[in-house]
Design a protein around this motif. Structure first.
Motif, short mmCIF file in Angstrom:
data_model
loop_
_atom_site.label_atom_id
_atom_site.label_comp_id
_atom_site.label_asym_id
_atom_site.label_seq_id
_atom_site.Cartn_x
_atom_site.Cartn_y
_atom_site.Cartn_z
N ASP A 51 0.81 -1.22 0.00
CA ASP A 51 0.00 0.00 0.00
C ASP A 51 0.85 1.27 0.00
OD1 ASP A 51 -2.29 -1.54 -0.04
OD2 ASP A 51 -2.62 -1.43 2.12
N ARG A 52 2.16 1.11 0.18
CA ARG A 52 3.10 2.24 0.13
C ARG A 52 4.01 2.16 -1.09
NH1 ARG A 52 1.87 6.23 4.04
NH2 ARG A 52 1.03 5.16 5.88
N GLY B 291 -4.72 0.89 -0.44
CA GLY B 291 -4.01 2.16 -0.40
C GLY B 291 -3.58 2.49 1.01
N ALA B 292 -2.73 3.48 1.14
CA ALA B 292 -2.15 3.81 2.44
C ALA B 292 -3.17 4.33 3.45
CB ALA B 292 -1.03 4.83 2.26
N GLN B 293 -4.27 4.89 2.97
CA GLN B 293 -5.24 5.51 3.88
C GLN B 293 -6.30 4.53 4.40
OE1 GLN B 293 -4.46 8.57 4.87
NE2 GLN B 293 -2.73 8.26 3.48
N GLY B 294 -6.27 3.29 3.93
CA GLY B 294 -7.22 2.31 4.44
C GLY B 294 -8.28 1.91 3.43
N SER C 108 -10.93 4.37 1.41
CA SER C 108 -10.50 5.03 0.17
C SER C 108 -9.91 4.05 -0.84
CB SER C 108 -9.49 6.14 0.48
OG SER C 108 -8.35 5.61 1.12
N GLY C 109 -9.45 2.90 -0.35
CA GLY C 109 -8.82 1.93 -1.24
C GLY C 109 -9.75 0.94 -1.89
N GLY D 275 -8.09 -0.58 8.39
CA GLY D 275 -9.28 0.27 8.41
C GLY D 275 -10.52 -0.42 7.88
#
Length: 237
Positions: A125-126, A154-157, A160-161, A188
């Motif tokens: 995710d990074r 994605g990095a935000q969970g 959003s992913g 998340g």
């Protein structure tokens, strides 16, 4: 016969493990130090958890917060010790400073764990390029045993992913190179995300804080795990 979705729960010790199993977990991810987002547990902790439950255990190989391998020699020694103690499944994943997979570190650890199955964790995710990472690892002889990606898309969970997860699942269903490993959704993740994820064919889920309503200073709550088990059983049949 109905299909069962996999539910993996983070366990820090035997008490967590027993509660997670009682709640219906299928597998545990063993870590220590959640303040650093999960590091390698001790050999003694692994042995205590192994004695307490009969679930499959995936053991984290990570020496420090972040996505750099750090002291690779020490990490390989930890992996060898855990392997000698009976560990058969692992979690690992490292990036270079430019966001590519650190193949040297992955290869070194894969050699130590010698064909054991393992998860590439949320380092994906990074990554600078998720698709390139998948394809690079798929083509790396040193990545033998990689059968799962733990990802929130994605990095935000997951919130959003979610579009990324659905797209990647479709690419997996289409047998695209690099997409063969199972997707384990975590980061998340909420119960409200399950209908869309399960409808798309995703069938493996990972929870940490969601299994601890009282926070990380409290143990896993069997009732919280059971709520997830029952929700998944309703969605996947």
């Amino acid at each position: 016969m109905s299909k069962r979705a996999l539910l993996e729960v983070i366990a820090l010790g035997p008490e967590d493990a027993v509660a997670a199993q009682a709640g219906g977990a299928d597998r545990l991810e063993l870590v220590t130090d959640m303040a650093a987002d999960g590091l390698t547990p001790s050999r003694a902790t692994f042995a205590a958890i192994r004695a307490a439950v009969d679930l499959p255990l995936r053991v984290m190989l990570r020496a420090a917060d972040g996505f750099a391998a750090g002291d690779l020699e020490a990490l390989c020694e930890d992996a060898a010790a855990l392997r000698a103690e009976g560990a058969e499944e692992f979690v690992l994943g490292f990036l270079t400073p430019d966001g590519r997979p650190d193949l040297a570190a992955v290869t070194a650890l894969a050699e130590v764990i010698d064909g054991c199955r393992w998860t590439f964790h949320r380092a994906i995710d990074r990554a600078a390029d998720r698709d390139a990472l998948r394809k690079e690892l798929a083509g790396a002889a040193g990545a033998a045993g990689l059968d799962t990606y733990l990802t929130a898309g994605g990095a935000q969970g997951v919130a959003s992913g979610l579009p990324v997860l659905l797209t990647e699942q479709a690419r997996r269903a289409g047998a695209e190179p690099g997409y063969a490993p199972r997707m384990l959704v975590g980061g998340g993740l909420g119960l409200g995300h399950l209908p869309a994820l399960c409808a798309a064919g995703l069938d493996a889920f990972h929870i940490g804080g969601a299994a601890r309503p009282a926070g990380w200073d409290a143990p896993v709550d069997a009732a919280a795990v059971r709520e997830w088990r029952e929700a998944l059983d309703r969605e996947v049949s």
